[in-house]
Design a protein around this motif. Structure first.
Motif, PDB file in Angstrom:
ATOM      1  N   THR A 106       2.969   1.454   3.434  1.00 18.18           N
ATOM      2  CA  THR A 106       2.749   0.584   4.590  1.00 18.18           C
ATOM      3  C   THR A 106       2.514  -0.844   4.087  1.00 18.18           C
ATOM      4  OG1 THR A 106       1.387   0.278   6.558  1.00 18.18           O
ATOM      5  CG2 THR A 106       0.296   1.202   4.635  1.00 18.18           C
ATOM      6  N   ASN A 107       2.431  -1.781   5.005  1.00 18.71           N
ATOM      7  CA  ASN A 107       2.184  -3.186   4.664  1.00 18.71           C
ATOM      8  C   ASN A 107       3.275  -3.760   3.744  1.00 18.71           C
ATOM      9  OD1 ASN A 107      -0.636  -1.715   4.982  1.00 18.71           O
ATOM     10  ND2 ASN A 107      -0.846  -3.797   5.761  1.00 18.71           N
TER      11      ASN A 107
ATOM     12  N   ARG B 148       0.825  -1.209   0.000  1.00 17.42           N
ATOM     13  CA  ARG B 148       0.000   0.000   0.000  1.00 17.42           C
ATOM     14  C   ARG B 148       0.854   1.251   0.000  1.00 17.42           C
ATOM     15  NH1 ARG B 148      -5.278  -0.125   1.631  1.00 17.42           N
ATOM     16  NH2 ARG B 148      -6.061  -2.248   1.674  1.00 17.42           N
TER      17      ARG B 148
HETATM   18  C1  NAG Z   1      -1.856  -3.068   6.730  1.00 17.92           C
HETATM   19  O1  NAG Z   1      -1.278  -2.556   7.911  1.00 17.92           O
HETATM   20  C2  NAG Z   1      -2.224  -2.081   8.828  1.00 17.92           C
HETATM   21  C3  NAG Z   1      -1.489  -1.339   9.939  1.00 17.92           C
HETATM   22  O2  NAG Z   1      -0.268  -1.922  10.245  1.00 17.92           O
HETATM   23  C4  NAG Z   1      -3.036  -3.261   9.331  1.00 17.92           C
HETATM   24  O3  NAG Z   1      -3.974  -2.841  10.283  1.00 17.92           O
HETATM   25  C5  NAG Z   1      -3.726  -3.898   8.137  1.00 17.92           C
HETATM   26  O4  NAG Z   1      -4.395  -5.056   8.538  1.00 17.92           O
HETATM   27  C6  NAG Z   1      -2.742  -4.240   7.038  1.00 17.92           C
HETATM   28  N1  NAG Z   1      -3.484  -4.602   5.845  1.00 17.92           N
HETATM   29  C7  NAG Z   1      -3.157  -5.622   5.073  1.00 17.92           C
HETATM   30  C8  NAG Z   1      -3.954  -5.790   3.836  1.00 17.92           C
HETATM   31  O5  NAG Z   1      -2.215  -6.350   5.324  1.00 17.92           O
END
Ligand code: NAG
Ligand code: NAG
Ligand code: NAG
Ligand code: NAG
Length: 583
Positions: free
Chosen positions: A385-386, A376
């Motif tokens: 992130t991720n 993302r």
């Molecule tokens: C992405 O990261 C966020 C915050 O760390 C988390 O809450 C979320 O579940 C993650 N989403 C995915 C698709 O991995």
């Protein structure tokens, strides 16, 4: 009877259930599991931790023909984690406290990693190569261009040497324009490089120039694809040398075939479907798929994978909303002189997951490893992130729908300013990640500055294949070249040892070491060379006559990794050099 059938059905169902749950578990849980059958599946490869702290962020990496890897960061992120005892140049002592502790001059920002000893040494940088570019010259010297601030017009050389005493050398010549986030490509013309783009710079230029009056040349594609509100989305354009001698240049969603000798667009390709953008800060990745002697290297296909959704950079910056990255990849044949050729168009397919800031590495087998990156956001400070912890393997020649597979996950996130390079032994070196403008660590930092160096070890290195792996490879050039290399179109000999009959699928691949940064592997390509004869001799020795590629359009002169691939199992690589006749 009925009872027996019934219980065997239950057994079958439970086996299916177990297989299904392992598969499901492996798919959803991104992190490496230390238990379960998944662990024993060597086909997913494995990870090795090589060094705990290389001291500098591996924003840029390149493998040299001396079997070392140059690794460097920017110089303006303040102190790195490689403190010097004495300053470069003046030799003055660096104190561990006071001003020296925060003075970037008392820290290394570049290191050379020696593969066999697994050690690093610091190197001196005289200007800031932040987000710069590079290409190797025919003698194995790295020509490194651009950067930020005082480094933005700089030209640096690194000539790797055997005793590991050599250092960066800065040229007194300068680039015509500031090249920050530009791409470099080695041209067929010997020891000439073209540097393309840069932030708000819609031009390209040559290094070295043909004459002292020569300047930069306008490139309208860069202006038309520039999105001001998204920091470009066309920086670090993808540039590949096609074997017809033209350049494929891709920026944002658009691409052209370009004749750099005449400063002319030869053709404009259709826009890639899938939305979003593919170049920095949307940062997908691109490779030219393996070039093959069967069509005289004349069929050229490019592939682009991942990138960011439209508006991803702004959304991350303004509202900390991290949009899902692109999942799509596009393949397009950009040159083909066969009778089946058709109008170029993109053929789209989906990766197993969305991904941006992904590195794409062509393995000696011709398969493409997609590694590093995130699911993302966008590239840039704190914009993603991720983390994407599982590499993908892509097999270009499989049937559609069967090309992607998931490999072993790593526990280390490799986000913005991470990189990956193929090593001569078949492993892939992975380093860096620093989505901050300083070196930052600590529990409250989601993606701390990452200084650990890892190797991803592909499945083909598993010991169960050792019996299939060609060993003891030696290269013998034609006597006329006086040992300096293989001339275009001419033959040279390769000898290796294999304790069994070679597979019918015996390949000889050549791969120039790319310059890697920001998910770009500049100058990466893989050639499947033509064997003129394969002769099995006594005691397991095999002698092969290979043909060097027909011209520097197919393979610019310089060092290449030669790998013997026996039924999909690569040997360790040896350095091979392609040279011009004048050498
Ligand atoms: C992405 O990261 C966020 C915050 O760390 C988390 O809450 C979320 O579940 C993650 N989403 C995915 C698709 O991995
Ligand atoms: C390699 O070639 C470059 C460009 O011609 C030259 O500047 C450099 O000195 C050469 N390096 C070595 C080690 O021969
Ligand atoms: C394709 O190009 C190669 C190299 O230029 C040439 O040898 C071959 O004859 C060409 N084939 C066709 C079908 O034009
Ligand atoms: C191959 O090389 C290794 C290490 O250099 C050597 O020990 C071995 O004897 C060689 N194998 C053959 C068949 O010569």
């Amino acid at each position: 009877m009925a009872n027996k059938n019934h219980s065997s059905l239950i057994i079958k169902l439970s086996i299916i259930f177990v297989i299904f749950s392992l598969h499901f578990f492996g798919h959803v849980n991104g992190v490496q599991s230390s238990s379960g059958a998944d662990h024993h599946d060597h086909r997913q490869g494995r990870w090795e931790l090589l060094l705990d702290n290389v001291g500098v962020v591996a924003m840029h990496m390149a493998l040299t023909h001396r079997n070392t890897v140059v690794i460097f960061d920017q110089t303006r992120a303040g102190p790195s984690r490689y403190r010097l005892r004495r300053r470069f140049g003046s030799g003055l002592q660096c104190a561990s406290s006071g001003d020296d502790a925060s003075d970037s001059g008392c820290y290394a920002h570049s290191v050379e990693y020696d593969i066999s000893s697994n050690q690093i040494r610091p190197m001196r940088l005289d200007s800031d190569p932040w987000c710069s570019s590079g290409s190797f010259l025919s003698n194995g010297t790295l020509l490194q261009t651009g950067g930020n601030g005082g480094g933005s017009r700089r030209i640096r050389y690194f000539a790797p040497c055997g005793d590991h005493s050599c250092d960066w050398r800065q040229s007194s010549r300068r680039l015509s324009e500031e090249r920050w986030y530009a791409s470099s490509v080695a041209l067929p013309e010997k020891d000439r490089v073209m540097v393309v783009g840069g932030r708000r710079v819609f031009s390209y230029e040559f290094v070295p120039k043909t004459n002292s009056e020569e300047n930069a040349f306008h490139l309208p594609l860069l202006r038309s694809t520039y999105e001001r509100r998204s920091q470009g989305n066309n920086l670090y354009p993808f540039v590949h040398l096609s074997s017809d001698g033209n350049l494929f240049i891709f920026a944002n969603q658009d691409s052209i075939l370009f004749n750099h000798r005449r400063n002319r667009v030869v053709r404009t390709f259709p826009r890639i479907p899938g939305g979003g953008s593919r170049n920095y800060p949307s940062t997908g990745s691109s490779v030219i798929l393996p070039l093959d002697h069967h069509n005289n290297f004349q069929r050229v296909e490019v592939m682009i994978c991942g990138g960011a959704a439209s508006g991803a950079y702004r959304s991350a910056r303004q509202s900390h909303r991290y949009l899902e990255a692109l999942s799509s990849c596009g393949r397009m044949v950009i040159a083909d002189n066969s009778s089946e050729r058709s109008e170029p168009r993109w053929h789209m397919e989906d990766m197993p997951d969305p991904r941006l800031m992904n590195d794409m590495i062509i393995l000696p087998t011709g398969d493409v490893l997609i590694i590093n990156g995130a699911k993302r956001g966008a590239a840039g400070w704190e914009r993603a992130t991720n983390a994407s912890r599982r590499p993908f393997l892509y097999k270009p020649n499989e049937a559609r729908g069967r090309r992607f597979s998931l490999l072993r996950a790593t526990s280390i996130a490799r986000m913005y300013h991470s990189s990956a390079v193929l090593l001569p032994d078949g492993r892939v070196l992975v380093g860096g990640s620093n989505p901050h403008n300083r070196y930052r660590s600590g529990r409250n930092v989601a993606y701390p500055t990452e200084l650990r160096l890892q190797a991803f070890v592909p499945h083909y290195m598993h010991e169960q294949y050792h019996g299939y792996r060609p060993t003891n490879i030696t290269i013998h050039y034609a006597p006329e070249s006086h040992g300096s290399g293989a001339r275009y179109g001419e033959e040279f000999r390769v000898q290796f040892w294999l304790g069994r009959r070679p597979s019918d699928d015996l390949e000889f691949t050549a791969y120039p070491p790319p310059f890697t940064t920001h998910s770009m592997s500049m100058n990466q390509r893989l050639l499947r060379l033509r064997p003129r004869s394969v002769e099995r001799r006594q005691g397991g020795w095999v002698s092969v006559v290979l043909e060097a590629p027909p011209s520097p359009n197919v393979a610019p002169s310089g060092y290449y990794l030669l790998t013997v691939v026996n039924g999909g199992i690569p040997s360790q690589s040896q350095w091979l050099r392609f040279i011009h006749h004048a050498n």
